[in-house]
Design a protein around this motif. Structure first.
Motif, PDB file in Angstrom:
ATOM      1  N   UNK A  59      38.578  34.714  51.483  1.00  0.00           N
ATOM      2  CA  UNK A  59      39.066  35.671  50.484  1.00  0.00           C
ATOM      3  C   UNK A  59      38.890  35.105  49.083  1.00  0.00           C
ATOM      4  N   UNK A  60      39.275  33.857  48.904  1.00  0.00           N
ATOM      5  CA  UNK A  60      39.145  33.241  47.589  1.00  0.00           C
ATOM      6  C   UNK A  60      37.687  33.038  47.201  1.00  0.00           C
ATOM      7  N   UNK A  61      36.852  32.677  48.153  1.00  0.00           N
ATOM      8  CA  UNK A  61      35.425  32.483  47.844  1.00  0.00           C
ATOM      9  C   UNK A  61      34.753  33.800  47.476  1.00  0.00           C
ATOM     10  N   UNK A  62      35.054  34.849  48.232  1.00  0.00           N
ATOM     11  CA  UNK A  62      34.454  36.161  47.961  1.00  0.00           C
ATOM     12  C   UNK A  62      34.973  36.723  46.635  1.00  0.00           C
ATOM     13  N   UNK A  71      37.443  38.597  40.503  1.00  0.00           N
ATOM     14  CA  UNK A  71      38.741  38.081  40.063  1.00  0.00           C
ATOM     15  C   UNK A  71      38.649  36.671  39.503  1.00  0.00           C
ATOM     16  N   UNK A  72      39.453  36.429  38.460  1.00  0.00           N
ATOM     17  CA  UNK A  72      39.626  35.060  37.963  1.00  0.00           C
ATOM     18  C   UNK A  72      40.549  34.325  38.927  1.00  0.00           C
ATOM     19  N   UNK A 119      48.456  40.060  34.375  1.00  0.00           N
ATOM     20  CA  UNK A 119      47.375  39.124  34.659  1.00  0.00           C
ATOM     21  C   UNK A 119      46.016  39.805  34.527  1.00  0.00           C
ATOM     22  N   UNK A 120      45.981  41.131  34.675  1.00  0.00           N
ATOM     23  CA  UNK A 120      44.740  41.880  34.502  1.00  0.00           C
ATOM     24  C   UNK A 120      44.595  42.438  33.088  1.00  0.00           C
TER      25      UNK A 120
END
Length: 122
Positions: A59-62, A71-72, A119-120
Motif C-alpha cells: 500500500x505504501x509503495x503503490x 500521496x505524500x 493534510x491534503x
C-alpha cells in the motif's frame, strides 16, 4: 486507480492489524486461547501481523508519490490512521458488545477527519 488500491490495501492491512493487536482478547474471552501462555499468544499475533505487513508495505509503495503514487508520506500516514480508527471502531462495536461509543469518540472522529482534510490542504 493507485489511490483506490492504496486505500483498499490499507483497509485490509488494518483489519489484520486490529485482529493481531486485539483479536486475542476476544479469543481469550471466548475461552479459545485462555490457557495459552503469553509467548504463544504473541507468536499467534505475530503470524497475523505478518499478513498485515503483506498488505501495508505494498500500500505504501503503490501510494507513495516518489513511486508514482498520488500521496505524500504525510498523507499516507494520516490516511492510515483514519482507516485504523474506522476499522478499530467497527471491530470494537461488533466483537466487544460492552464497548460503547460516546460523544468524545465522535469528537475525536471529527478531529481525525479534519486532520485528513488539512493534510491534503494546499
Amino acid at each position: 486507480m493507485k489511490a483506490f488500491y492504496t486505500i483498499l490495501l490499507l483497509v485490509i492491512s488494518n483489519i489484520f492489524m486490529t485482529f493481531a493487536w486485539y483479536g486475542h482478547l476476544k479469543l481469550q474471552e471466548m475461552k479459545v486461547i485462555s490457557n495459552w501462555p503469553l509467548y504463544a499468544v504473541i507468536l499467534f499475533s505475530w503470524a497475523i501481523a505478518l499478513a498485515e505487513y503483506s498488505f501495508q508495505v505494498p500500500a505504501n509503495r503503490i501510494g507513495f508519490v516518489e513511486n508514482g503514487g498520488p500521496f505524500s508520506l504525510m498523507q499516507l500516514k494520516v490516511i492510515q490512521e483514519a482507516v485504523t480508527l474506522i476499522v478499530f471502531t467497527l471491530f470494537t462495536t461488533v466483537f466487544f458488545k460492552g464497548e460503547a461509543l460516546h460523544w468524545n469518540h465522535f469528537a475525536a472522529f471529527v478531529c481525525l477527519v479534519l486532520a485528513v482534510y488539512f493534510v491534503f490542504y494546499k
